[in-house]
Structure formats: structure tokens, C-alpha cells
Scaffold this motif. Structure first.
Motif, short mmCIF file in Angstrom:
data_model
loop_
_atom_site.label_atom_id
_atom_site.label_comp_id
_atom_site.label_asym_id
_atom_site.label_seq_id
_atom_site.Cartn_x
_atom_site.Cartn_y
_atom_site.Cartn_z
N UNK A 1 0.82 -1.21 0.00
CA UNK A 1 0.00 0.00 0.00
C UNK A 1 0.86 1.26 0.00
N UNK A 2 1.97 1.22 0.73
CA UNK A 2 2.84 2.40 0.84
C UNK A 2 3.86 2.47 -0.28
N UNK A 3 4.22 1.30 -0.87
CA UNK A 3 5.25 1.26 -1.92
C UNK A 3 6.63 1.48 -1.39
N UNK A 4 6.80 1.31 -0.07
CA UNK A 4 8.11 1.59 0.54
C UNK A 4 8.23 0.84 1.85
N UNK B 1 10.29 1.75 4.22
CA UNK B 1 10.43 2.76 5.26
C UNK B 1 9.07 3.30 5.69
N UNK B 2 8.24 3.67 4.72
CA UNK B 2 6.93 4.23 5.04
C UNK B 2 6.04 3.18 5.73
N UNK B 3 6.14 1.94 5.27
CA UNK B 3 5.36 0.87 5.92
C UNK B 3 5.84 0.67 7.34
N UNK B 4 7.15 0.71 7.54
CA UNK B 4 7.69 0.56 8.90
C UNK B 4 7.22 1.66 9.82
N UNK B 5 7.17 2.90 9.30
CA UNK B 5 6.67 4.01 10.13
C UNK B 5 5.22 3.78 10.53
N UNK C 1 4.89 -4.08 -7.24
CA UNK C 1 4.40 -5.44 -7.09
C UNK C 1 4.65 -6.26 -8.35
N UNK C 2 5.08 -7.50 -8.17
CA UNK C 2 5.12 -8.45 -9.27
C UNK C 2 3.70 -8.92 -9.57
#
Length: 302
Positions: free
Chosen positions: A14-17, A19-23, A57-58
Motif C-alpha cells: 500500500x505504501x510502496x516503501x 520505510x513508510x510501511x515501517x513508520x 508489485x510483481x
């Protein structure tokens, strides 16, 4: 498949990242990366193409993201309904009571409950057997005696009596009994005293039959007894609560009646906060109060 890994995968997709997902998940980038690698290894496929601008995403990743998106929507909807349930009443409610009370008193009144809570789903279990509420064979019970099972909340609703009733048409044809001995000239409609029923009703039936009743119609529940009475077959042994809905029935031998029978509503302690149970309890108590007021003509009945 590990639900926690799917949750992290969904956040990353959803975030494409990472880092952003971790946040969003309050996890370090390395922890998120480890979970994604572990998920890819368990599935035996690559879920993301990694490049300088982020993650894409694949084809396999898109399939999994479609599935997790559907899951997330369903979980969000369920959470919303749970929050709404603080104000709304919906879902299935299993109610058990006797055949007589369920068919002659409760069922005809349920339209009012459905008008109030149209999304309620009631499973009405009518039988003389006492279901095990703590084991959740039913959610709520209305019984003709105080429940003996432990860990139940119980409320005494009303006291009833078994009495003798007949239609004006039957009395006009067969005559009105003036003494219990006169039942020797009448047909008695009742339950067989040996069948499961309220003991007070069985005792009243036995006391009447002891006076030489020549003909009987025996039915294994009070609804059937009522149908026999309404069709002018004879004098019936019936609970007094039905007079609210069948006021044209005439009481026969007013001095002859059973002892009082307490009617209890009960439900498991664990359902104390259930909106469905509380709505049903309040509805039944309102209807009982209306019945009592109609019987006494006293608006101050408590």
C-alpha cells in the motif's frame, strides 16, 4: 499463512516503501524487510520488484495484494459493525421457551420487536426440554419455573395459572358447568398428564378428570388445546395469559384453577452486555407490563 506477515506485506504494498510501511507499523525497516523475505520464501515467489524509486508489485504480488485488500475491507467493515453495535441491535438471537408460551403469547408479539430492530435474526426454539444456557444451546430462555442452572441472570416476569375455558358457542350448545361434578357431562381438552408440561397443569387436569369426564381430546401442547377450544370441541385446560389475545373465551368454573406458576426470563452471565439480549429482555418486560395493565386496568402496575 502467517497473518502477521500478510499484514506487513499489505502495508508495504500500500505504501510502496519499506520505510513508510515501517513508520505506519512502528517497525524498523530491517524488521519489515525480514518479514517480507520470509513471506516470499514461504510462498516460493518474488512479491516485489525493487528499484531506486521504491517497490513495485510483481504479478504474484498483485494477486496477493488483491486478496489482502479484500480481507482488510472485510475487517474494517466488521470493526465498524462492532462499533455500531453499541447503538444498534442486529445478528442472531436464539430464544427458547415452551411450545404453549412461544406460540400463543410470544410469537404473535414479535412483529413489534422486528419493527424496532429490523436486522435482528431470531431463532425460536419451542420445546418443553430445558436447554443448557451456560453451554449456549440458547441465548435466552423463558421458562415456567425458576432455572436451576448456575451462572444465569434471571428475572421473574409474571405468575400465571392454568384454568378452564370454553367458547360461548360450546357453552350455548352443551350448557355451562356450575360445579366441577358437572364436567361428567362435558368433553375435556387437555394435555395428557403424563406428557412433559407444567406440573400445575397436569395436576389440574387430573383433578378434573377424577370427576368422571366421559370424553377427552388430548394434545401434546397447549397450542393444540387452544385450537380444540376455539373450534368448540369442549372445555380446555389453558394458561390464563392467553385471555389477552382471546378475550371472547369464557372462563368455566372460576373456582377451579391451578396453583400459581412463576414465569422466568434467564440468560448467561456472560451475555449481560449483549445488545441483542438486552433488547429482547426489555421488549418482553414491556409486553408483560402491558399485559398486566390490561388485565388489571391499572396504569400504575409496576
Amino acid at each position: 499463512m502467517d497473518w502477521d506477515k500478510l499484514r506487513i506485506f499489505h502495508a508495504v504494498a500500500d505504501a510502496g516503501s519499506l520505510t513508510h510501511a515501517g513508520d505506519a507499523l512502528h517497525l524498523s525497516q530491517s524488521a519489515v524487510s525480514r518479514q517480507i523475505r520470509a513471506l516470499e520464501e514461504s510462498l516460493g515467489t518474488t512479491l516485489f520488484h525493487r528499484h531506486a524509486r521504491g517497490l513495485i508489485l510483481t504479478e504474484q504480488g498483485e494477486l496477493l495484494f488483491d486478496a489482502t485488500s479484500t480481507m482488510a475491507k472485510k475487517l474494517d467493515a466488521a470493526a465498524a459493525r462492532i462499533r455500531d453495535s453499541e447503538e444498534e441491535v442486529f445478528g442472531e438471537l436464539k430464544v427458547t421457551t415452551t411450545v404453549g408460551f412461544g406460540t400463543m403469547w410470544l410469537a404473535p408479539r414479535l412483529v413489534k420487536l422486528y419493527d424496532r430492530y429490523p436486522d435482528l435474526k431470531i431463532d425460536l426454539l419451542l420445546e418443553e426440554r430445558v436447554l443448557d444456557l451456560p453451554m449456549r444451546e440458547a441465548d435466552v430462555a423463558i421458562r415456567m419455573k425458576e432455572p436451576a442452572q448456575a451462572d444465569l441472570i434471571r428475572k421473574r416476569l409474571i405468575n400465571i395459572r392454568m384454568r378452564l375455558y370454553a367458547t360461548p358457542e360450546y357453552i350455548a350448545r352443551a350448557g355451562r358447568p356450575e360445579r366441577i361434578e358437572d364436567m361428567a357431562k362435558h368433553r375435556l381438552i387437555c394435555q395428557n398428564p403424563a406428557t412433559p408440561q407444567v406440573q400445575a397443569g397436569a395436576q389440574l387436569t387430573q383433578s378434573v378428570m377424577a370427576h368422571g369426564v366421559p370424553s377427552t381430546l388430548m394434545v401434546n401442547n397447549y397450542f393444540g388445546v387452544l385450537q380444540g377450544v376455539l373450534n368448540h370441541i369442549g372445555v380446555g385446560v389453558l394458561p390464563d395469559y392467553l385471555t389477552a389475545d382471546f378475550p371472547y373465551l369464557e372462563r368455566v368454573l372460576p373456582a377451579v384453577e391451578s396453583v400459581e406458576v412463576p414465569v422466568f426470563l434467564a440468560y448467561p452471565e456472560e451475555l449481560r452486555s449483549s445488545r441483542r439480549v438486552n433488547a429482547f429482555r426489555d421488549f418482553v418486560q414491556e409486553e408483560i407490563l402491558a399485559y398486566r395493565r390490561a388485565q388489571t386496568g391499572d396504569a400504575a402496575v409496576d
